[in-house]
Design a protein around this motif. Sequence first.
Motif, PDB file in Angstrom:
ATOM      1  N   LYS A  79      -7.190   0.876 -10.560  1.00 37.43           N
ATOM      2  CA  LYS A  79      -8.486   0.887 -10.147  1.00 37.43           C
ATOM      3  C   LYS A  79      -8.387   1.005  -8.549  1.00 37.43           C
ATOM      4  CE  LYS A  79     -10.870  -1.797 -13.654  1.00 37.43           C
ATOM      5  NZ  LYS A  79     -11.758  -3.075 -14.179  1.00 37.43           N
ATOM      6  N   SER A  80      -7.233   0.405  -8.000  1.00 37.08           N
ATOM      7  CA  SER A  80      -7.024   0.488  -6.362  1.00 37.08           C
ATOM      8  C   SER A  80      -6.960   1.881  -5.978  1.00 37.08           C
ATOM      9  CB  SER A  80      -5.611  -0.301  -6.136  1.00 37.08           C
ATOM     10  OG  SER A  80      -4.610   0.369  -6.420  1.00 37.08           O
ATOM     11  N   TYR A  81      -6.265   2.822  -7.029  1.00 37.07           N
ATOM     12  CA  TYR A  81      -6.150   4.079  -6.681  1.00 37.07           C
ATOM     13  C   TYR A  81      -7.644   4.792  -6.557  1.00 37.07           C
ATOM     14  CZ  TYR A  81      -5.043   9.173  -7.066  1.00 37.07           C
ATOM     15  OH  TYR A  81      -4.965  10.685  -6.896  1.00 37.07           O
ATOM     16  N   ASP A  82      -8.447   4.452  -7.516  1.00 37.21           N
ATOM     17  CA  ASP A  82      -9.889   5.198  -7.354  1.00 37.21           C
ATOM     18  C   ASP A  82     -10.613   4.659  -6.191  1.00 37.21           C
ATOM     19  OD1 ASP A  82      -9.462   6.265  -9.990  1.00 37.21           O
ATOM     20  OD2 ASP A  82     -10.196   4.480 -11.025  1.00 37.21           O
ATOM     21  N   ILE A  83     -10.287   3.406  -5.640  1.00 43.42           N
ATOM     22  CA  ILE A  83     -10.965   2.887  -4.726  1.00 43.42           C
ATOM     23  C   ILE A  83     -10.430   3.588  -3.346  1.00 43.42           C
ATOM     24  CG2 ILE A  83     -11.265   0.752  -3.040  1.00 43.42           C
ATOM     25  CD1 ILE A  83     -11.087  -0.864  -5.833  1.00 43.42           C
ATOM     26  N   LEU A  84      -9.107   3.832  -3.261  1.00 38.82           N
ATOM     27  CA  LEU A  84      -8.473   4.257  -2.032  1.00 38.82           C
ATOM     28  C   LEU A  84      -8.211   5.747  -1.801  1.00 38.82           C
ATOM     29  CD1 LEU A  84      -5.573   1.482  -1.807  1.00 38.82           C
ATOM     30  CD2 LEU A  84      -7.801   1.540  -0.727  1.00 38.82           C
ATOM     31  N   VAL A  85      -8.056   6.336  -2.892  1.00 41.50           N
ATOM     32  CA  VAL A  85      -7.783   7.768  -2.812  1.00 41.50           C
ATOM     33  C   VAL A  85      -8.658   8.597  -1.782  1.00 41.50           C
ATOM     34  CG1 VAL A  85      -9.130   8.685  -4.950  1.00 41.50           C
ATOM     35  CG2 VAL A  85      -7.119   9.856  -4.059  1.00 41.50           C
ATOM     36  N   CYS A 105      -2.461   0.261  -4.498  1.00 41.75           N
ATOM     37  CA  CYS A 105      -1.692  -1.019  -4.451  1.00 41.75           C
ATOM     38  C   CYS A 105      -0.572  -0.753  -5.223  1.00 41.75           C
ATOM     39  CB  CYS A 105      -2.544  -2.046  -4.921  1.00 41.75           C
ATOM     40  SG  CYS A 105      -4.100  -2.302  -3.660  1.00 41.75           S
ATOM     41  N   TRP A 106       0.592  -1.556  -4.999  1.00 48.51           N
ATOM     42  CA  TRP A 106       1.535  -1.824  -6.194  1.00 48.51           C
ATOM     43  C   TRP A 106       2.240  -3.141  -5.826  1.00 48.51           C
ATOM     44  CZ3 TRP A 106       3.652   2.242  -9.138  1.00 48.51           C
ATOM     45  CH2 TRP A 106       4.774   1.902  -9.811  1.00 48.51           C
ATOM     46  N   PHE A 107       2.176  -3.778  -7.008  1.00 42.45           N
ATOM     47  CA  PHE A 107       2.439  -5.417  -7.039  1.00 42.45           C
ATOM     48  C   PHE A 107       3.907  -5.505  -7.552  1.00 42.45           C
ATOM     49  CE2 PHE A 107      -2.154  -5.433  -8.588  1.00 42.45           C
ATOM     50  CZ  PHE A 107      -2.553  -5.654  -7.623  1.00 42.45           C
ATOM     51  N   TYR A 166       2.253  -2.203   5.495  1.00 45.95           N
ATOM     52  CA  TYR A 166       2.050  -1.784   4.525  1.00 45.95           C
ATOM     53  C   TYR A 166       2.174  -3.023   3.270  1.00 45.95           C
ATOM     54  CZ  TYR A 166       7.053  -1.591   4.088  1.00 45.95           C
ATOM     55  OH  TYR A 166       8.572  -1.754   4.120  1.00 45.95           O
ATOM     56  N   ARG A 167       2.900  -4.071   4.119  1.00 50.39           N
ATOM     57  CA  ARG A 167       3.082  -5.195   3.199  1.00 50.39           C
ATOM     58  C   ARG A 167       1.967  -6.429   3.048  1.00 50.39           C
ATOM     59  NH1 ARG A 167       6.559  -4.443   7.505  1.00 50.39           N
ATOM     60  NH2 ARG A 167       8.398  -3.315   7.326  1.00 50.39           N
ATOM     61  N   HIS A 168       1.392  -6.294   1.837  1.00 45.53           N
ATOM     62  CA  HIS A 168       0.472  -7.473   1.616  1.00 45.53           C
ATOM     63  C   HIS A 168       0.577  -8.473   0.729  1.00 45.53           C
ATOM     64  CE1 HIS A 168      -1.531  -5.004   4.889  1.00 45.53           C
ATOM     65  NE2 HIS A 168      -1.201  -4.121   4.200  1.00 45.53           N
ATOM     66  N   LEU A 226       0.954  -1.133   0.029  1.00 46.35           N
ATOM     67  CA  LEU A 226      -0.016   0.075   0.079  1.00 46.35           C
ATOM     68  C   LEU A 226       1.078   1.319  -0.198  1.00 46.35           C
ATOM     69  CD1 LEU A 226      -2.734  -1.087   2.401  1.00 46.35           C
ATOM     70  CD2 LEU A 226      -2.926  -0.876   0.111  1.00 46.35           C
ATOM     71  N   VAL A 227       0.947   1.822  -1.086  1.00 42.22           N
ATOM     72  CA  VAL A 227       2.013   3.055  -1.359  1.00 42.22           C
ATOM     73  C   VAL A 227       1.324   4.272  -1.508  1.00 42.22           C
ATOM     74  CG1 VAL A 227       3.349   1.330  -2.532  1.00 42.22           C
ATOM     75  CG2 VAL A 227       1.659   2.845  -3.810  1.00 42.22           C
ATOM     76  N   THR A 228       2.279   5.364  -1.552  1.00 40.82           N
ATOM     77  CA  THR A 228       1.593   6.798  -1.436  1.00 40.82           C
ATOM     78  C   THR A 228       1.945   7.486  -2.834  1.00 40.82           C
ATOM     79  OG1 THR A 228       1.700   7.027   1.038  1.00 40.82           O
ATOM     80  CG2 THR A 228       1.658   9.185  -0.737  1.00 40.82           C
ATOM     81  N   LEU A 229       0.946   7.581  -3.803  1.00 38.87           N
ATOM     82  CA  LEU A 229       1.211   8.310  -4.846  1.00 38.87           C
ATOM     83  C   LEU A 229       0.864   9.781  -5.065  1.00 38.87           C
ATOM     84  CD1 LEU A 229       0.013   5.720  -7.379  1.00 38.87           C
ATOM     85  CD2 LEU A 229       2.296   6.045  -6.494  1.00 38.87           C
TER      86      LEU A 229
END
Length: 399
Positions: free
Chosen positions: A191-197, A216-218, A150-152, A98-101
């Motif tokens: 899509k994770s950005y849109d969900i989380l922002v 999210c960052w894979f 943050y590690r998933h 889980l990162v910060t953009l």
Amino acid sequence: MKYIVVLGDGMADQPIPELGDKTPLEYAKTPMMDSLAQLGEIGMVHTIPDGMKPGSDTANLSVLGYNPRKYYSGRSPLEALSIGAPMKDTDIALRCNLVTLSEDEDTYEERTIIDHSSDEISTEDAAILLEAVKRELQTEQYQFYVGTSYRHLLIWDKGEVVDLVQPHDILGQKIGDKLPEDQDLREMMKKSYDILVNHPINVERRKKGLHPANSCWFWGAGTKPSLSSFEEKTGKSGAMISAVDLLKGIAVGASMKVITVEGANGGLHTNYEGKAEAAVKVLTEDGYDFVYVHVEAPDEMGHQGSVEKKVKAIENLDERVIRPIVQGMGDAGEDYRLLVLPDHPTPICIRTHTADNVPYLLYDSRKEEHHTYHYNEKEAAETGILKEEGHKLIDELFS
């Protein structure tokens, strides 16, 4: 005889001008490590096999005596062992940070990665955010699992080991050309950005001056691991003390005892004393032969680029982990051998890992060598001792 490894993750570094051209390890006040160095041996060790990426996965396998060329199948599968995520032989595991953009740009591709750890977000907050992602994105093919901070983890059914960029390698950079080529993975990240922002947790984090965990960052794709038993391999019963799933996963794979210490979180403000107390107890009361005490804080402070905090993390390791272990073993009247080292450098100047050699300290409570050493990169290199094959250093601990 008891055997101990204390590993300061990412503790090694390069000379820093603001520290008078000393490294954080050289600059930090470490009277305990220095006193042990004067009674033992210091030198340099090459923990990352040539040609392999410098990560805590390959490096810690080396320190534990597992040749990464033989045993390494990817970082995330090791974490899956710790989390308890089931893996079939055809599954691929990926780390899901889980990162910060940055948020001011018009498109996802134009954004910049600010923080790979979202200000070391708590596991409790991260679990809520990941649940929101799961509701929207989880399918039979893609399964999300909660880890620590943050590690998933993402398990990809019938996936492939694709080349993915480590987020801590590109801090401060635009992400457009760093995204996965695989379209499914790329779309899930977007899509994770849109969900989380605008998730309520992130709204509150911004109010508190904390980085939002907004994407999210894979990365770190790999196949199901297969490690041999540590006890069968070494003849020693072993225990692992760590706050991070990677090290716990290695221990699970190696059939070692995993000790969970309350308040240990992988950050600067972790339960150092609890780790030391648990280490002494597992050796002197529970009858184990070997314990591996892993402290993540120096690495995290290196990724953050904080000179002051990295120095503090090293001083905490010296005063709040190594000193009470030495005192506890002495009080118990136990003979022991102690190995202190980093797994790899995490230089402040680049905020990511390198494959450079690292300094080690080997101490035997029964011997007194009486050197004038201080434990740091410079003096360890000056001894001229270099262990080229890092996975064999543990044999010297046990010899």
